[in-house]
Design a protein around this motif. Structure first.
Motif, PDB file in Angstrom:
ATOM      1  N   ASP A   1      47.303  37.471  37.577  1.00 35.39           N
ATOM      2  CA  ASP A   1      46.059  38.232  37.471  1.00 35.39           C
ATOM      3  C   ASP A   1      44.852  37.298  37.413  1.00 35.39           C
ATOM      4  O   ASP A   1      43.828  37.521  38.084  1.00 35.39           O
TER       5      ASP A   1
ATOM      6  N   ALA B   1      44.308  35.743  40.874  1.00 36.73           N
ATOM      7  CA  ALA B   1      43.751  36.700  41.832  1.00 36.73           C
ATOM      8  C   ALA B   1      42.256  36.897  41.594  1.00 36.73           C
ATOM      9  O   ALA B   1      41.457  36.927  42.534  1.00 36.73           O
TER      10      ALA B   1
ATOM     11  N   ASP C   1      48.629  46.187  38.684  1.00 37.85           N
ATOM     12  CA  ASP C   1      49.202  44.884  38.340  1.00 37.85           C
ATOM     13  C   ASP C   1      50.591  45.134  37.764  1.00 37.85           C
ATOM     14  O   ASP C   1      50.748  45.905  36.803  1.00 37.85           O
TER      15      ASP C   1
ATOM     16  N   VAL D   1      51.547  46.506  48.860  1.00 38.42           N
ATOM     17  CA  VAL D   1      50.252  45.830  48.771  1.00 38.42           C
ATOM     18  C   VAL D   1      49.238  46.676  49.525  1.00 38.42           C
ATOM     19  O   VAL D   1      49.334  46.860  50.737  1.00 38.42           O
TER      20      VAL D   1
ATOM     21  N   SER E   1      39.882  41.616  48.845  1.00 37.74           N
ATOM     22  CA  SER E   1      40.975  41.652  47.876  1.00 37.74           C
ATOM     23  C   SER E   1      41.841  40.407  48.010  1.00 37.74           C
ATOM     24  O   SER E   1      41.909  39.791  49.078  1.00 37.74           O
TER      25      SER E   1
ATOM     26  N   THR F   1      46.635  42.242  41.831  1.00 35.79           N
ATOM     27  CA  THR F   1      45.614  42.352  42.867  1.00 35.79           C
ATOM     28  C   THR F   1      44.235  42.459  42.234  1.00 35.79           C
ATOM     29  O   THR F   1      44.048  43.198  41.266  1.00 35.79           O
ATOM     30  N   SER F   2      43.282  41.720  42.786  1.00 44.71           N
ATOM     31  CA  SER F   2      41.876  41.843  42.407  1.00 44.71           C
ATOM     32  C   SER F   2      41.062  42.063  43.671  1.00 44.71           C
ATOM     33  O   SER F   2      41.416  41.584  44.747  1.00 44.71           O
TER      34      SER F   2
ATOM     35  N   GLY G   1      50.085  34.405  48.021  1.00 48.68           N
ATOM     36  CA  GLY G   1      49.380  35.661  48.213  1.00 48.68           C
ATOM     37  C   GLY G   1      48.618  35.769  49.512  1.00 48.68           C
ATOM     38  O   GLY G   1      48.307  34.756  50.139  1.00 48.68           O
TER      39      GLY G   1
ATOM     40  N   THR H   1      45.863  39.430  46.575  1.00 46.60           N
ATOM     41  CA  THR H   1      47.075  39.767  45.835  1.00 46.60           C
ATOM     42  C   THR H   1      47.837  38.481  45.570  1.00 46.60           C
ATOM     43  O   THR H   1      47.990  37.659  46.474  1.00 46.60           O
TER      44      THR H   1
END
Length: 270
Positions: free
Chosen positions: A218, A221, A144, A160, A206, A182-183, A243, A208
């Protein structure tokens, strides 16, 4: 002339909050003691925040509470701020980010603001570098990223990651300022919980999110992964944020305002 190549650059890396945190600076004084002292203050603040909010340390403020939400009426100001931000995050995400219903390290469920604290902590600690106007800065906390570039300087380039093949990049961003978060499941498995079903969210590999603030990038995401494959439509409604989303089948789609180098049309991650 490549101005970025002309700028002196230095990086510091430390394990904080259970993840690698790096500070990258470009500018004329990066090798001086005063700048190094500023960077050390960044890491010191992150350690202090971890001592308060870590759910893995039984001696932390949250560790002693054992999953109970702190009482804002009696909590320290910094704890009260995070509790209030978690409630705001729940409202902004229609409940898909819910710090009150998350698995705890010791078992069971309870209050865990970790999905918000990381971005909030990096933004807070970065203030130690704010009075270095001639220095570009990039803070990276486990992927992040918070960015700031002086006017006229080259943008930072942020890759990414492809969640199916971490050695490959899905896209590359060029950003002067703002945040990228990104999660997903590629590093820690299906650790993000669908708060409505009470089980791990597995429909998305994922997400982003890029935008002006790391805290909210954050949070958004994380909420998008919890929400599932239809989260892209929701992300597209968020003013200033954009994203790509990689679903469980590896298909990649992005919001129409995605600023990456590749188009937002559907592709496949492999």
């Amino acid at each position: 002339m490549n101005l970025a190549a002309e700028l002196d650059r230095r990086a510091w890396v430390l394990q904080v909050m259970g993840l690698p945190v790096s500070v990258h600076l470009r500018g004329p004084l990066v090798r001086t003691d005063p700048v190094a002292e500023r960077v050390e203050r960044v890491f010191t603040e992150l350690r202090e925040i971890d001592a308060v909010f870590s759910t893995y340390r039984p001696e932390s403020v949250l560790g002693r509470l054992g999953g109970r939400r702190p009482d804002p009426a009696t909590a320290a100001p910094v704890v009260r701020e995070v509790v209030e931000l978690c409630e705001l995050a729940r409202l902004r995400t229609d409940g898909w980010f819910d710090a009150d219903r998350l698995p705890l390290p010791a078992g069971g469920t309870g209050f865990d603001p970790s999905g918000l604290v990381k971005g909030w902590a990096v933004e807070r600690a970065a203030r130690w570098l704010a009075d270095l106007p001639d220095h570009d800065r990039c803070l990276n906390a486990g992927g992040d990223v918070l960015l700031w570039t002086a006017p006229g300087r080259p943008a930072w380039r942020v890759g990414v990651e492809d969640p199916g093949r971490p050695e490959r990049l899905l896209d590359v961003l060029e950003r002067e300022r703002g945040a990228v978060a990104t999660s997903g499941t590629s590093r820690r498995g299906a650790h993000i919980v669908d708060p409505r079903a009470g089980r791990p969210a597995e429909a998305v590999r994922s997400v982003t999110v890029v935008g002006p603030d790391l805290l909210w990038a954050d949070v958004y995401a994380t909420a998008a992964v919890a929400r599932g494959a239809d989260a892209l439509d929701w992300l597209a409604t968020l003013d200033g944020y954009a994203g790509p989303l990689v679903d469980a089948a590896g298909r990649v789609r992005a919001t129409p305002n995605w600023p990456g180098t590749r188009p937002a049309a559907q592709t496949r991650a492999g």
